[in-house]
Enzyme design. Structure first.
Site, PDB file in Angstrom:
ATOM      1  N   ASP A 107     -14.883  56.446 -21.886  1.00 62.50           N
ATOM      2  CA  ASP A 107     -14.915  55.001 -21.634  1.00 62.50           C
ATOM      3  C   ASP A 107     -16.126  54.379 -22.328  1.00 62.50           C
ATOM      4  O   ASP A 107     -16.836  53.552 -21.758  1.00 62.50           O
ATOM      5  CB  ASP A 107     -14.964  54.715 -20.130  1.00 62.50           C
ATOM      6  CG  ASP A 107     -14.613  53.250 -19.800  1.00 62.50           C
ATOM      7  OD1 ASP A 107     -13.992  52.582 -20.653  1.00 62.50           O
ATOM      8  OD2 ASP A 107     -14.988  52.778 -18.721  1.00 62.50           O
ATOM      9  N   MET A 119     -14.770  50.215  -8.902  1.00 63.33           N
ATOM     10  CA  MET A 119     -14.932  51.346  -7.992  1.00 63.33           C
ATOM     11  C   MET A 119     -16.012  51.133  -6.950  1.00 63.33           C
ATOM     12  O   MET A 119     -16.077  51.862  -5.963  1.00 63.33           O
ATOM     13  CB  MET A 119     -15.253  52.617  -8.785  1.00 63.33           C
ATOM     14  CG  MET A 119     -14.100  53.117  -9.633  1.00 63.33           C
ATOM     15  SD  MET A 119     -14.522  54.655 -10.435  1.00 63.33           S
ATOM     16  CE  MET A 119     -14.799  55.732  -9.021  1.00 63.33           C
ATOM     17  N   LYS A 156     -25.430  53.684  -6.842  1.00 63.29           N
ATOM     18  CA  LYS A 156     -24.026  53.343  -7.075  1.00 63.29           C
ATOM     19  C   LYS A 156     -23.229  53.768  -5.858  1.00 63.29           C
ATOM     20  O   LYS A 156     -23.235  54.947  -5.479  1.00 63.29           O
ATOM     21  CB  LYS A 156     -23.524  54.051  -8.331  1.00 63.29           C
ATOM     22  CG  LYS A 156     -22.121  53.654  -8.754  1.00 63.29           C
ATOM     23  CD  LYS A 156     -21.786  54.277 -10.106  1.00 63.29           C
ATOM     24  CE  LYS A 156     -20.416  53.822 -10.607  1.00 63.29           C
ATOM     25  NZ  LYS A 156     -20.124  54.378 -11.951  1.00 63.29           N
TER      26      LYS A 156
END
Length: 878
Positions: free
Chosen positions: A134, A23, A41
């Site tokens: 996850d 991503m 990020k």
């Protein structure tokens, strides 16, 4: 908008790239407003236009923003700069659990501690109505302050926890279509693989798969393809943990198995319940003993076993080993400890006899006196061996009737049936030895650092190995059954060049690298190599006929003690299946104490420290960190008042031995980045700005700065000479020059605060002693220690000097200066021998100590009878 070092996203200046994923990318950056390091990020620009991926990115921000938990990565900010969308998060120093697992399983206690922290983080998330979805080793960071849960990019908002089961019901619109598999397959619950909704219990399935891998070093559901992994998750039960980690208790097996139930209703119903279960397991002795028992912490007088029943069991086993009429009663685990009444202070360097009936060990008494002692495993008492005074590092003859040992730089032999000890060789280094059935003894030579051979009856010694261009020394030889082949550690100046090698007395110069390791190595019949990696004791199968490795390493125990220099670890084994080792928690904490050792203030959290140095203003310490394999990593600075740490060096090579300049603006240290230990200097205001100032063909280690900070003084040892004192410009502007060079070894130099005196260590008398020299050097000097001494420290006002005796006592002596140096009668400080003195306050009333979490000098010796019975059945060879 292209990103790179120097680019800005609002108030954040990009410094370096940390990583990338599907991503986007993660960057290290500096927050100009708060002057702190953060992680940013960034969503890939081509994905930002995709609605569901942009929604996933925003969901991570919403999920993490609701948390305030020590084991969840904190979110600081959300922003957009042009077409760049980004999250600003806590910058975490450490490595992912996935990277750590590449080197093997975690030690059992570390695995439990990490699991409890992750379970605590999951509980916090679930109580805030968030399922991670996850959970995997790549999304867990291992840091100095514990585990951190990362990456909530696939997280999903859920309803309140159920009042009975603790499970959760979804109420948010699904991010993907029904039936879509979302997450990492190896850690996905069966219901996720079927495309059904995931709830908190799905996270617990992933948690169980991850914990299984942390303990065993293997995936719970292995497979060669995604299809085979899915089939394993849906249809199979993982192999029992005890097959790969024999110290895993039945309670731990039950906890993991319940996580991995196929049906959600059969699993743990809340992370909190699971966390409490793991806390109970960690606090119980059962988790340390596993299936090999009994295990006790109590002692009998004269270093006894835990109970008479254990003595009887060991005696029965030993009688059974003499003939087939009585079967063995293994595996059996017991602990040997030093009794309070023992006439020695501590013991180490244990060696079990080849027949498995006795253990020899080195005991250290008052005034640094050592001696070899002997203990029969089926007896309640140990006794000293006559003629072994001053002895260390003993090893057995193959018939278990004699011992060889080192006294200083001499190799001696003693027959246990009686008679005087006999000297066999000189110039022997402290790097172990081996004894073959034909009477050949191998040892490491003090001059060449290669291995020599000598007859067990005495006579001249002959070289059997020769150092290669990248070798530092050959250590820890161990014979194979044929008495001609042997293995040893080829130590290297370069971290990546350490190897376990196979050699032959009949083919000198044809040595073969077997595998990379930095450890003492022991061969055990009929086919095991025992060694340590990352403090884990491992067994590697070895075919003595084909002379090759078989399979992979198998974990035996964690946190095995490193007891000396040059990778000497505390473990030994007999040919009949008796294994002994010592294990201890490697963490420690810094604390200001009074002179009695009473803690006044703790500084920071417990962690694994390398060498530690206190700044002149007594506000900071510099310390070396340790990587997963127990090797030196980077340098850090700890603010003592706040307990916060800042990383100072970033090179992949090992950095260690920090020394502060008097002004506190620079630190000298040793780094292995050129292949040998060179001296570097780094500004404390500019991490990563280090410059090399000195280096030779062999390792150098800084000891102090000059009082004006212009020079760095360091120890350097030549291959053909001892260690000398050198100096170099702190700016690297001139070639190093000799300061103090004698036939003896000099080390540990420290200037007095006024710069008129130099304390250092010399072994010219045959053992290390502390001396004070007039400065500049005129030849006038005064001996401070009288029974051996190392590591001198000056009190900041110069009125007192501290040092460590050879049996690890901390001593202090008041000083007065005139034409002569007057040294008062030394005071022995009531400080544990397992603690390290880092520095003292100006008046000497307070001491800064490095205090181990567990007193490693009092750690018991664990003995496992029939240790191979703890291995998976298909791996047993005895």
């Amino acid at each position: 908008m292209p990103l790179g070092p120097g680019a800005r996203l609002g108030p954040y200046e990009i410094v370096a790239k940390l990583g990338a994923g599907g991503m986007g990318e993660v960057w290290r950056a500096r927050d100009a407003r708060l002057d702190r390091t953060v992680a940013i990020k960034v969503l890939n620009a081509d994905l930002a236009a995709t609605a569901d991926l942009r929604e996933r990115f925003e969901r991570e921000a919403r999920a993490v923003s609701s948390f305030s938990h020590p084991h969840i990565c904190a979110l600081y900010d959300v922003g957009r700069e042009g077409d760049v969308e980004f999250l600003v998060m806590e910058h975490i120093e450490g490595e992912t659990l996935a990277a750590h697992l590449l080197a093997g399983p975690l030690p059992l206690d570390l695995a439990l501690r990490t699991a409890i922290e992750i379970a605590s983080a999951l509980d916090a998330a679930h109580r805030q109505g968030v399922v991670h979805r996850d959970l995997k080793p790549g999304n867990v960071m291992l840091t100095k302050s514990g585990a951190k849960l990362l990456d909530f990019g696939l997280a999903r908002k859920i309803g309140a926890l159920g009042p009975r089961t603790g499970s959760a019901i979804f109420h948010e619109t699904p991010l993907t279509q029904e039936g879509t598999i979302l997450g990492t397959i190896q850690y996905m619950a069966p219901e996720q693989l079927h495309g059904r909704d995931a709830d908190a219990r799905s996270d617990l399935f992933a948690f169980g798969a991850m914990l299984y891998e942390m303990i065993s070093g293997a995936r719970a559901f292995p497979g060669d393809s995604q299809a085979s992994v899915i089939a394993a998750i849906l249809e199979r039960t993982p192999a029992p943990l005890a097959e790969r980690q024999p110290l895993a208790s039945p309670a731990l097996q039950r906890a993991v198995s319940r996580c991995l139930e196929k049906e959600p209703d059969d699993r743990w119903q809340s992370a909190r319940d699971l966390m409490h279960e793991l806390e109970w397991i960690a606090s119980s002795s059962e988790s340390g003993a596993g299936t090999v028992a009994p295990r006790r912490g109590s002692t009998w007088p004269a270093w006894s076993l835990a109970a008479a029943a254990v003595l009887a069991a060991v005696a029965l086993w030993i009688r059974g080993s003499r003939g087939p009429e009585v079967p063995r009663r293994g595996p059996l685990q017991l602990e040997l400890t030093r009794p309070p009444s023992a006439p020695y202070v501590f013991f180490d360097q244990c060696a079990v006899s080849p027949d498995g009936r006795r253990v020899a060990f080195t005991a250290y008494g008052e005034a640094s006196k050592s001696r070899i002692w002997l203990r029969d495993l089926d007896a309640a008492e140990a006794h000293p061996i006559p003629g072994t005074e001053g002895g260390e590092q003993s090893f057995w003859s193959p018939d278990s009737r004699s011992l060889a040992f080192r006294v200083g730089q001499e190799l001696w032999r003693v027959d246990l049936a009686g008679g005087p000890a006999v000297k066999l060789a000189q110039r022997v280094s402290a790097n172990g030895g081996a004894w073959s059935a034909d009477g050949t003894i191998l040892f490491a030579d003090e001059r060449t650092w290669a291995l020599q051979r000598v007859s067990a009856s005495g006579g001249p010694s002959v070289p059997v190995t020769k150092l290669g261009p990248r070798d530092e020394g050959h250590r820890w030889p161990s014979f194979l059954p044929d008495g001609r082949h042997f293995v040893y550690l080829a130590d290297s100046w370069r971290t990546e060049d350490h190897h376990i090698r196979l050699a032959s007395l009949d083919a000198p110069g044809q040595d073969v690298d077997l595998f990379d390791a930095v450890s003492k190595i022991v061969f055990v019949e009929p086919g095991w190599l025992l060694y340590v990696r990352g403090s884990n004791l491992l067994a590697q199968a070895f075919d003595t006929g084909a002379l090759r490795l078989e399979g992979g390493p198998i974990p035996i125990a964690g946190h095995v003690s490193e007891i000396g220099q040059n990778h000497e670890f505390e473990f030994s084994a007999s040919r009949d299946g008796v294994l002994c080792f010592s294990k201890v928690d490697p963490r420690a904490y810094l604390a200001w104490t009074d002179r009695s050792g009473r803690v006044l203030t703790k500084c920071g959290e417990p962690q694994v420290y390398g060498q530690v140095a206190l700044s002149a203003d007594q506000k900071r310490v510099a310390f070396g960190s340790v990587d997963a394999d127990g090797r030196a990593a980077d340098l850090w600075i700890l603010e003592l008042a706040r307990g916060t740490s800042t990383r100072l060096t970033f090179d992949p090579a090992g950095d260690f031995a920090p020394v502060w300049s008097p002004s506190g603006d620079r630190i000298a240290f040793t780094s292995m980045r050129t292949g040998v230990g060179d001296v570097y200097v780094v500004s404390t205001d500019a991490p990563g700005s280090e410059e090399r100032v000195a280096g030779f063909e062999t390792s150098s280690e800084p000891s102090c700065f000059s009082t004006d900070g212009a020079l760095v003084y360091f120890d350097a040892e030549g291959k053909d000479s001892g260690a000398d004192l050198w100096s170099a410009s702190a700016e690297g502007r001139a070639e190093p020059s000799h300061v103090l060079a004698t036939p003896a070894n000099e080390s540990g130099a420290r200037f007095s605060p006024d710069g008129n005196w130099l304390a250092c260590v010399s072994d010219e008398s045959g053992r290390s002693e502390v001396y004070i020299h007039a400065w500049p050097l005129t030849g006038r000097r005064w001996q401070v220690s009288t029974h051996g001494g190392t590591r001198p420290w000056w009190r900041p006002d110069g009125a007192e000097i501290f040092w460590r005796s050879l049996d690890r006592e901390v001593l202090a002596a008041k000083l007065s200066f005139g034409d002569e140096v007057e040294i008062a009668t030394p005071e022995v400080l009531p400080i544990s021998r397992s603690q390290d003195l880092i520095g003292a306050s100006r008046d000497g009333a307070r001491l800064l100590l490095l205090v181990p979490v567990e007193d490693w000098l009092q750690a018991p010796l664990t003995v496992i009878v029939d240790w191979t019975e703890t291995l998976p059945k298909h791996d047993r060879r005895l």
